[in-house]
Design a protein around this motif. Structure first.
Motif, PDB file in Angstrom:
ATOM      1  N   THR A  31       0.832  -1.198   0.000  1.00 52.88           N
ATOM      2  CA  THR A  31       0.000   0.000   0.000  1.00 52.88           C
ATOM      3  C   THR A  31       0.870   1.251   0.000  1.00 52.88           C
ATOM      4  O   THR A  31       2.073   1.211   0.297  1.00 52.88           O
ATOM      5  CB  THR A  31      -0.922   0.029   1.230  1.00 52.88           C
ATOM      6  OG1 THR A  31      -0.117   0.223   2.408  1.00 52.88           O
ATOM      7  CG2 THR A  31      -1.702  -1.278   1.356  1.00 52.88           C
ATOM      8  N   SER A  32       0.245   2.393  -0.329  1.00 46.66           N
ATOM      9  CA  SER A  32       0.992   3.654  -0.348  1.00 46.66           C
ATOM     10  C   SER A  32       1.538   3.998   1.036  1.00 46.66           C
ATOM     11  O   SER A  32       2.670   4.497   1.163  1.00 46.66           O
ATOM     12  CB  SER A  32       0.100   4.789  -0.858  1.00 46.66           C
ATOM     13  OG  SER A  32      -1.028   4.975  -0.025  1.00 46.66           O
ATOM     14  N   GLN A  47      -3.483  12.533  -1.314  1.00 45.25           N
ATOM     15  CA  GLN A  47      -2.974  12.470  -2.683  1.00 45.25           C
ATOM     16  C   GLN A  47      -1.474  12.749  -2.733  1.00 45.25           C
ATOM     17  O   GLN A  47      -0.735  12.097  -3.483  1.00 45.25           O
ATOM     18  CB  GLN A  47      -3.721  13.483  -3.555  1.00 45.25           C
ATOM     19  CG  GLN A  47      -5.189  13.131  -3.769  1.00 45.25           C
ATOM     20  CD  GLN A  47      -5.946  14.238  -4.474  1.00 45.25           C
ATOM     21  OE1 GLN A  47      -5.426  15.349  -4.643  1.00 45.25           O
ATOM     22  NE2 GLN A  47      -7.177  13.962  -4.872  1.00 45.25           N
ATOM     23  N   GLU A 102       0.362   9.726  -1.559  1.00 48.51           N
ATOM     24  CA  GLU A 102       0.347   8.686  -2.598  1.00 48.51           C
ATOM     25  C   GLU A 102       1.370   8.992  -3.689  1.00 48.51           C
ATOM     26  O   GLU A 102       2.041   8.088  -4.192  1.00 48.51           O
ATOM     27  CB  GLU A 102      -1.063   8.576  -3.189  1.00 48.51           C
ATOM     28  CG  GLU A 102      -2.065   7.937  -2.235  1.00 48.51           C
ATOM     29  CD  GLU A 102      -3.457   7.848  -2.824  1.00 48.51           C
ATOM     30  OE1 GLU A 102      -3.679   8.461  -3.895  1.00 48.51           O
ATOM     31  OE2 GLU A 102      -4.319   7.189  -2.214  1.00 48.51           O
ATOM     32  N   SER A 135       4.749   8.130  -2.311  1.00 50.84           N
ATOM     33  CA  SER A 135       4.946   6.684  -2.146  1.00 50.84           C
ATOM     34  C   SER A 135       5.312   6.002  -3.459  1.00 50.84           C
ATOM     35  O   SER A 135       5.836   4.883  -3.445  1.00 50.84           O
ATOM     36  CB  SER A 135       3.692   6.039  -1.560  1.00 50.84           C
ATOM     37  OG  SER A 135       2.635   6.001  -2.517  1.00 50.84           O
TER      38      SER A 135
END
Length: 301
Positions: free
Chosen positions: A93-94, A170, A173, A176
């Motif tokens: 996951t991020s 955002q 993300e 990441s």
């Protein structure tokens, strides 16, 4: 000794200059030297067993607390991502990727700080080298902006007003999606901040820009990277403040910490908005002028 006025002024400057790309350590060295007199005698970071150094690094806890408060949603996601990564033995996951990006990017400066901090501080933590390195810091910021413009890296569209929480998610993300190698390279730039006059946030932002991040994301990643480093540096020095070095200055440490916390919180709040649309250029100019001015005063005095 350190009086309350000195403690509050230094605390306020530390909170701002730790996050602005202008070097908190450089200012901690230069301001007392330029003021001179009692300030120069009381506030000497290069002196052996300096209580001023213990005080300065102790202020880092307050600065880190301000960063934790401002980015608390991010840190909830990051810590949750680290826990889930360990529990499920994955990095998918991020939040999991961002957690490990920060860990890997922090290792080089952590090791370097333990090995080199004393050498750099005692050898180079004097006013003239600090002024020179402040000028160098300004040149580095300017070159990063110049090279980024030449690379014509695209800026992301600005987030709509009123969507701060969603914009934060955002941004995390986007960060990441960096490779671990790129994130570690950006984090390694913090090693240069061991030199008084070189800014931790400045060199990490510059490295981020050169690796294709927007100003906004480079600043965000810089602040996230700085939080564990600043906190660890402060925690390591806290025992000194309760030993002989802290004798007689506990009240001053508290006053300075309150000033540092308040100024750091206002600084990060300002900078996260500033870098939506603006660049490092003004900070580069400030560093060159401030360093040259301090060098002139110290040389001609």
């Amino acid at each position: 000794m350190l009086d309350y006025f000195e403690a509050i002024v230094v605390g306020a400057f530390q909170g701002v200059t730790e996050l602005f790309p202008v070097s908190s350590l450089g200012h901690s060295v230069l301001i007392p030297a330029v003021v001179g007199g009692q300030w120069a005698r009381d506030l000497d970071v290069s002196a052996p067993e300096s209580p001023y150094l213990a005080f300065i690094v102790g202020l880092h806890v307050a600065t880190a607390a301000a960063l934790l408060l401002f980015f608390w949603r991010d840190w909830v996601r990051i810590v949750g991502g680290f826990v889930s990564s360990i529990r499920h033995r994955r990095v998918q996951t991020s939040a999991e990727r961002l957690a490990w990006l920060i860990i890997l990017a922090t290792i080089p400066v952590g090791v370097s700080g333990l090995l080199l901090e004393h050498l750099f501080r005692t050898t180079l933590g004097k006013p003239v080298p600090a002024a020179v390195f402040l000028i160098v810091n300004g040149v580095l910021l300017y070159l990063a902006e110049l090279l980024r413009r030449r690379a014509a890296a695209a800026e992301p569209a600005a987030d709509a007003p009123g969507a701060a929480a969603e914009a934060d998610v955002q941004a995390d993300e986007r960060l990441s999606r960096m490779s671990f190698g790129r994130g570690t390279l950006i984090g390694t730039a913090q090693v240069l901040a061991l030199l008084p006059g070189i800014s931790r946030s400045g060199v990490t932002m510059a490295a981020g820009l050169l690796r294709g991040l927007s100003h906004e994301d480079a600043a965000r990643f810089s602040f996230l990277l700085a939080t564990p480093v600043i906190l660890a540096a402060g925690v390591l020095k806290i025992p000194d403040l309760f030993g002989p070095l802290g004798t007689g200055i506990h009240g001053q440490v508290l006053a300075g910490s309150v000033a540092s916390f308040a100024s750091a919180y206002l600084a990060v709040r300002f900078l996260t908005r500033y870098f939506h649309t603006r660049t490092l250029s003004r900070f580069a100019l400030y560093c060159v002028l401030a360093g040259a001015g301090a060098l002139a005063v110290l040389t001609l005095r």
